[in-house]
Design a protein around this motif. Structure first.
Motif, PDB file in Angstrom:
ATOM      1  N   ALA A   1       0.640  -1.255  -0.275  1.00  0.00           N
ATOM      2  CA  ALA A   1      -0.385   0.276   0.178  1.00  0.00           C
ATOM      3  C   ALA A   1       0.447   0.857  -0.104  1.00  0.00           C
ATOM      4  O   ALA A   1      -0.154   2.392   0.021  1.00  0.00           O
ATOM      5  N   ALA A   2       2.524   1.109  -0.403  1.00  0.00           N
ATOM      6  CA  ALA A   2       3.217   2.209   0.126  1.00  0.00           C
ATOM      7  C   ALA A   2       2.816   3.551  -0.649  1.00  0.00           C
ATOM      8  O   ALA A   2       2.988   4.603  -0.879  1.00  0.00           O
ATOM      9  N   PRO A   3       2.994   2.973  -2.305  1.00  0.00           N
ATOM     10  CA  PRO A   3       3.141   3.523  -3.024  1.00  0.00           C
ATOM     11  C   PRO A   3       1.310   4.899  -3.045  1.00  0.00           C
ATOM     12  O   PRO A   3       1.794   5.665  -3.599  1.00  0.00           O
ATOM     13  N   TYR A   4       0.354   3.857  -2.791  1.00  0.00           N
ATOM     14  CA  TYR A   4      -1.257   4.804  -2.748  1.00  0.00           C
ATOM     15  C   TYR A   4      -0.653   5.695  -1.940  1.00  0.00           C
ATOM     16  O   TYR A   4      -1.063   6.646  -1.882  1.00  0.00           O
ATOM     17  N   LEU A   5      -0.212   5.542   0.065  1.00  0.00           N
ATOM     18  CA  LEU A   5      -0.002   6.190   0.838  1.00  0.00           C
ATOM     19  C   LEU A   5       0.955   7.124   0.744  1.00  0.00           C
ATOM     20  O   LEU A   5       0.696   8.474   0.883  1.00  0.00           O
ATOM     21  N   ALA A   6       2.030   7.107  -0.751  1.00  0.00           N
ATOM     22  CA  ALA A   6       3.070   7.978  -1.290  1.00  0.00           C
ATOM     23  C   ALA A   6       1.689   9.133  -1.342  1.00  0.00           C
ATOM     24  O   ALA A   6       2.392  10.189  -1.449  1.00  0.00           O
ATOM     25  N   ILE A   7       2.036   8.227  -2.554  1.00  0.00           N
ATOM     26  CA  ILE A   7       0.838   9.995  -3.307  1.00  0.00           C
ATOM     27  C   ILE A   7      -0.764  10.801  -2.695  1.00  0.00           C
ATOM     28  O   ILE A   7      -0.564  12.033  -2.586  1.00  0.00           O
ATOM     29  N   LEU A   8      -0.292   9.962  -1.406  1.00  0.00           N
ATOM     30  CA  LEU A   8      -1.615  10.952  -0.401  1.00  0.00           C
ATOM     31  C   LEU A   8      -0.844  11.808   0.301  1.00  0.00           C
ATOM     32  O   LEU A   8      -1.153  12.684   0.608  1.00  0.00           O
ATOM     33  N   GLY A   9       0.523  11.490   0.404  1.00  0.00           N
ATOM     34  CA  GLY A   9       1.734  12.007   1.361  1.00  0.00           C
ATOM     35  C   GLY A   9       1.649  13.356   0.574  1.00  0.00           C
ATOM     36  O   GLY A   9       2.303  14.647   1.055  1.00  0.00           O
ATOM     37  N   ALA A  10       2.289  12.803  -0.914  1.00  0.00           N
ATOM     38  CA  ALA A  10       2.772  13.718  -1.556  1.00  0.00           C
ATOM     39  C   ALA A  10       1.159  15.239  -1.719  1.00  0.00           C
ATOM     40  O   ALA A  10       1.335  16.462  -2.200  1.00  0.00           O
TER      41      ALA A  10
END
Length: 228
Positions: A196-205
């Motif tokens: 799930a890290a890529p999705y969380l990274a996009i939310l962080g961006a």
């Protein structure tokens, strides 16, 4: 010295908003109660089958979180606008960017942050796999912060209107969709065993971009509303 005084002013403003919010527990409880009631009603509409509920749980939880945020967005600046405090804030020498950020942060702490903390309980009510709960909580904490910042723009533009709730929804709901897509996508990925890290990274961006740009738009919206 000026930077220190501005930071102290914003810290006092944040504390003030939190104290005012805690003095009105109904306003804190309404989004949480709405969240719990809707989650409890979904099994009646979809049926009590655990597999069915678990399959729809990520979308259900995120849609209800989005609607709960809409409930509180309208009142972020409403009280201070009505008693004249907002005009004093606009005239203050401190940067308006940090002042409105304190307002939004207080609103998020009293709504989105609490929803993120309580989301594991609601997830278990819908039969969500425990392995996906960390992704759900993380995505909600990041995503609701973005929703609060975007909702603050709509609140600033409609603060002078008597019934701006529907207008806020029309203005900001399209901007909520990317957050909804990637937030529920993170939970779906965790359910499928994917990272799930890529999705969380996009939310962080998205959150970084919102923190950089949304307070500027909120400040401009408040000045427009104060001048009309």
């Amino acid at each position: 010295m000026r930077a220190a005084s501005s930071a102290a002013f914003c810290a006092r403003l944040l504390r003030r908003q939190l104290v005012l919010g805690l003095r009105r527990p109904v306003e804190i409880g309404n989004p949480l109660l709405f969240f719990a009631m809707v989650i409890a009603l979904f099994p009646l509409g979809l049926g009590p089958a655990p597999d069915t509920l678990a399959a729809f749980a990520p979308g259900i939880l995120w849609i209800v979180a989005l609607l709960s945020n809409l409930l509180t967005s309208e009142g972020v600046f409403r009280g201070d606008f009505e008693d004249g405090s907002l005009e004093q804030l606009l005239l203050a020498p401190q940067p308006l960017y940090f002042s409105v950020l304190a307002y939004v942060l207080a609103q998020w702490l009293l709504t989105g942050f609490l929803l993120g903390l309580l989301s594991p309980l609601f997830a278990l009510m819908l039969g969500l796999e425990p392995a996906a709960i960390p992704a759900l909580a993380g995505s909600l904490l990041l995503g609701t912060a973005v929703l609060s910042l975007v909702g603050g723009i709509g609140a600033a533009l409609t603060v002078g209107l008597r019934r701006g709730g529907m207008l806020i929804s029309l203005l900001i709901l399209p901007f909520y969709m990317p957050v909804l897509i990637f937030g529920s996508g993170a939970v779906q990925a965790a359910l499928a065993g994917a990272p799930a890290a890529p999705y969380l990274a996009i939310l962080g961006a998205m959150l970084c971009m919102a923190v950089a740009l949304a307070p500027l738009a909120i400040a401009a919206g408040l000045r427009i509303s104060a001048d009309t």
